[in-house]
Design a protein around this motif. Structure first.
Motif, PDB file in Angstrom:
ATOM      1  N   LYS A 392       8.429   1.573  -7.338  1.00 37.88           N
ATOM      2  CA  LYS A 392       9.092   0.547  -8.146  1.00 37.88           C
ATOM      3  C   LYS A 392      10.589   0.496  -7.883  1.00 37.88           C
ATOM      4  O   LYS A 392      11.229  -0.539  -8.091  1.00 37.88           O
ATOM      5  N   LEU A 393      11.156   1.611  -7.403  1.00 36.25           N
ATOM      6  CA  LEU A 393      12.602   1.710  -7.234  1.00 36.25           C
ATOM      7  C   LEU A 393      13.055   1.462  -5.797  1.00 36.25           C
ATOM      8  O   LEU A 393      14.182   1.039  -5.563  1.00 36.25           O
ATOM      9  N   ILE A 394      12.191   1.735  -4.818  1.00 40.47           N
ATOM     10  CA  ILE A 394      12.556   1.626  -3.402  1.00 40.47           C
ATOM     11  C   ILE A 394      11.609   0.636  -2.735  1.00 40.47           C
ATOM     12  O   ILE A 394      10.394   0.859  -2.686  1.00 40.47           O
ATOM     13  N   ASP A 395      12.161  -0.453  -2.211  1.00 46.06           N
ATOM     14  CA  ASP A 395      11.337  -1.542  -1.681  1.00 46.06           C
ATOM     15  C   ASP A 395      10.376  -1.079  -0.597  1.00 46.06           C
ATOM     16  O   ASP A 395       9.215  -1.492  -0.563  1.00 46.06           O
ATOM     17  N   ARG A 396      10.846  -0.242   0.331  1.00 44.40           N
ATOM     18  CA  ARG A 396      10.041   0.120   1.496  1.00 44.40           C
ATOM     19  C   ARG A 396       9.312   1.452   1.319  1.00 44.40           C
ATOM     20  O   ARG A 396       8.817   2.028   2.296  1.00 44.40           O
ATOM     21  N   TYR A 397       9.232   1.926   0.108  1.00 41.78           N
ATOM     22  CA  TYR A 397       8.683   3.259  -0.134  1.00 41.78           C
ATOM     23  C   TYR A 397       7.256   3.416   0.393  1.00 41.78           C
ATOM     24  O   TYR A 397       6.919   4.420   1.029  1.00 41.78           O
ATOM     25  N   MET A 398       6.396   2.437   0.159  1.00 42.77           N
ATOM     26  CA  MET A 398       4.980   2.579   0.522  1.00 42.77           C
ATOM     27  C   MET A 398       4.741   2.505   2.030  1.00 42.77           C
ATOM     28  O   MET A 398       3.661   2.864   2.503  1.00 42.77           O
ATOM     29  N   VAL A 399       5.746   2.071   2.805  1.00 44.00           N
ATOM     30  CA  VAL A 399       5.587   1.993   4.264  1.00 44.00           C
ATOM     31  C   VAL A 399       5.307   3.367   4.854  1.00 44.00           C
ATOM     32  O   VAL A 399       4.598   3.491   5.862  1.00 44.00           O
ATOM     33  N   ARG A 400       5.815   4.424   4.226  1.00 41.85           N
ATOM     34  CA  ARG A 400       5.643   5.783   4.732  1.00 41.85           C
ATOM     35  C   ARG A 400       4.181   6.212   4.723  1.00 41.85           C
ATOM     36  O   ARG A 400       3.825   7.231   5.333  1.00 41.85           O
ATOM     37  N   HIS A 401       3.308   5.443   4.049  1.00 37.22           N
ATOM     38  CA  HIS A 401       1.896   5.795   3.983  1.00 37.22           C
ATOM     39  C   HIS A 401       1.072   5.091   5.055  1.00 37.22           C
ATOM     40  O   HIS A 401      -0.156   5.105   5.002  1.00 37.22           O
ATOM     41  N   PHE A 402       1.743   4.467   6.042  1.00 39.65           N
ATOM     42  CA  PHE A 402       1.010   3.860   7.155  1.00 39.65           C
ATOM     43  C   PHE A 402       0.413   4.921   8.073  1.00 39.65           C
ATOM     44  O   PHE A 402      -0.444   4.613   8.905  1.00 39.65           O
ATOM     45  N   VAL A 403       0.900   6.158   7.995  1.00 38.29           N
ATOM     46  CA  VAL A 403       0.384   7.257   8.823  1.00 38.29           C
ATOM     47  C   VAL A 403      -0.005   8.420   7.915  1.00 38.29           C
ATOM     48  O   VAL A 403       0.321   8.439   6.727  1.00 38.29           O
TER      49      VAL A 403
END
Length: 464
Positions: A392-403
């Motif tokens: 909710k606080l960091i826009d690109r946070y979920m990108v780290r779960h691509f791997v």
């Protein structure tokens, strides 16, 4: 200014020539000793000895052509140095062996050539880092430098300034700054720079110009680029932080489109290579872990009642949850799934504190790697409460779960390990995780593993 650019290029060529000369010196010394270890070499006549030397030298010239050293470049990491050195030696060794077989050179030289290749690889890697150190000292002394001009007011320029100037190996010096950048003195405003474009002799123009303005400033961008072309200065345009989307070009058949993120791990072969290395390394690490297990069990049981292993749901690849295993380093408590460990956390018991500082508590995660929930190297998996908080606080946070998440990662070996008290710390960790995803290579994984091993033997203030 023009003379300075040419001198830089000339110095770079000299550095490259010295490196090549050093490589050939290593080759000749090793060949001299290798010939002495070949039993049949005492019966070689002059022509046969000359043929052997000539084939090896030709093979090395070809290897140097395809994999020359790049340590003279401004921005080059240990990852690139290691990769190119390895490919140079592998190419030479294989090519020399194949050429000698092709001309039916009768002596059995396979083992000698491969043993020589191993010694050469170690020697050249050591030589590269010595050479890199010498280049650093050369640039620290004011030689082989490049001057830069920064234009703009965006914070992206401040990041660039810190990157270019902080490492003396790069050999960058600031010639002029146009625009108010936090903490830096400037030579004028962006408007002053635009006005003086018609009087370029009044500008403090360096060998490289970095312009960071909104894209709608098209006239300023074009005028600056044209001036740089005339003055033989390299022009670089940087999108502002607000406009920066990190779009990457890709092809769908013959249609060019843009996407936000690409990764080498999208290629099936790369994923297979990484998975195979994970399996091999996890087995190698689980064997000594099993030998240490009785001692660890005894120490934990004596100091804290409860289970030996601690398991916690964490966020994995594609956002799927999995159980992450560790040796329990804290007393059993109700806050384990929502609070990070702190420096003087009262929940830790003495042996648990020792395990955390030495990373022993992480050893069971090699089981997670073996079964496929994790990788040796990747973004560290976070507890579910933190995933919910930071997405909710960091826009690109979920990108780290691509791997797949990792036992260690690029963020951890570059200063973002441990507790994240403030938002900027997690933002820095996420930024490095995304960089790793976009720049993955086997060589980068090797570098991260090596940096992690070194950190085990060094005192880390964030290890608690």
């Amino acid at each position: 200014m023009h003379r300075r650019i040419r001198n830089n290029n000339y110095t770079n060529r000299l550095i490259q020539l010295f490196i090549i000369a050093g490589d050939f010196l290593v080759l000749c010394v090793l060949l001299y000793f290798v010939v002495g270890t070949i039993p049949e070499s005492v019966r070689w006549d002059e022509e046969k000895g000359r043929t052997f030397w000539m084939v090896c030298i030709v093979a090395f010239i070809v290897a140097e052509y395809f994999f020359p050293s790049i340590i003279y470049r401004r921005v080059v990491g240990a990852n690139d140095i290691l990769r190119r050195s390895t490919m140079l030696v592998m190419t030479y060794t294989l090519l020399s062996y194949l050429l000698l077989r092709a001309i039916r050179f009768l002596s059995r030289l396979g083992w000698q050539l491969f043993a020589m290749g191993f010694v050469m690889l170690v020697t050249i890697i050591l030589l590269r880092f010595i050479e890199r150190w010498l280049v650093k000292k050369l640039r620290q002394s004011g030689y082989n430098t490049r001057y830069v001009t920064l234009v703009g007011t965006d914070k992206e320029l401040l990041h660039l300034y810190k990157k270019l100037i902080s490492n003396p190996t790069f050999g960058y010096r600031v010639r002029g700054i146009y625009g108010e950048i936090e903490g830096l003195s400037h030579d004028g405003s962006v408007m002053d720079f635009e006005t003086q474009l018609t009087r370029p002799d009044d500008l403090k123009l360096g060998d490289e110009v970095y312009l960071c303005v909104p894209r709608n400033e098209r006239k300023l961008i074009e005028q600056t680029a044209r001036l740089c072309d005339k003055r033989m200065a390299k022009f670089y345009y940087m999108p502002t932080a607000e406009e920066k989307l990190n779009l990457q070009p890709i092809l769908i058949d013959d249609i060019g489109i843009m996407t936000t993120y690409t990764s080498p791990l999208e290629e099936p072969l790369n994923r297979l290579l990484k998975r195979l290395s994970d399996i091999v390394l996890s087995i190698m690490c689980l064997i000594p872990t099993a030998l240490l297990l009785p001692f660890i069990v005894l120490a934990i049981k004596r100091q804290s009642p409860g289970p030996v292993f601690f398991r916690q749901l964490r966020t994995g690849i594609d956002g799927h949850d999995f159980y992450c295993y560790k040796f329990r380093s804290m007393h059993v408590n109700s806050d384990a799934d929502r609070l990070q460990a702190t420096k003087d956390d009262p929940r830790k018991f003495p042996f648990g504190d020792f395990m955390r500082k030495t990373n022993i508590d992480e050893l069971p995660q090699f089981w997670n790697v073996l079964v496929g929930n994790m990788s040796i190297v990747g973004p560290r998996p976070h507890m579910l409460a933190h995933t919910e908080q930071y997405e909710k606080l960091i826009d690109r946070y979920m990108v780290r779960h691509f791997v797949k998440p990792g036992i260690t990662g690029w963020a951890q070996v570059t200063g973002f390990r441990g507790e994240t008290r403030e938002l900027w710390q997690m933002e820095g960790r996420v930024e490095r995780d995304i960089w790793y995803i976009q720049h993955w290579s086997s060589w980068l994984d090797i570098r991260i593993i090596w940096m992690t091993i070194k950190a085990v033997f060094q005192r880390d203030a964030n290890a608690y």
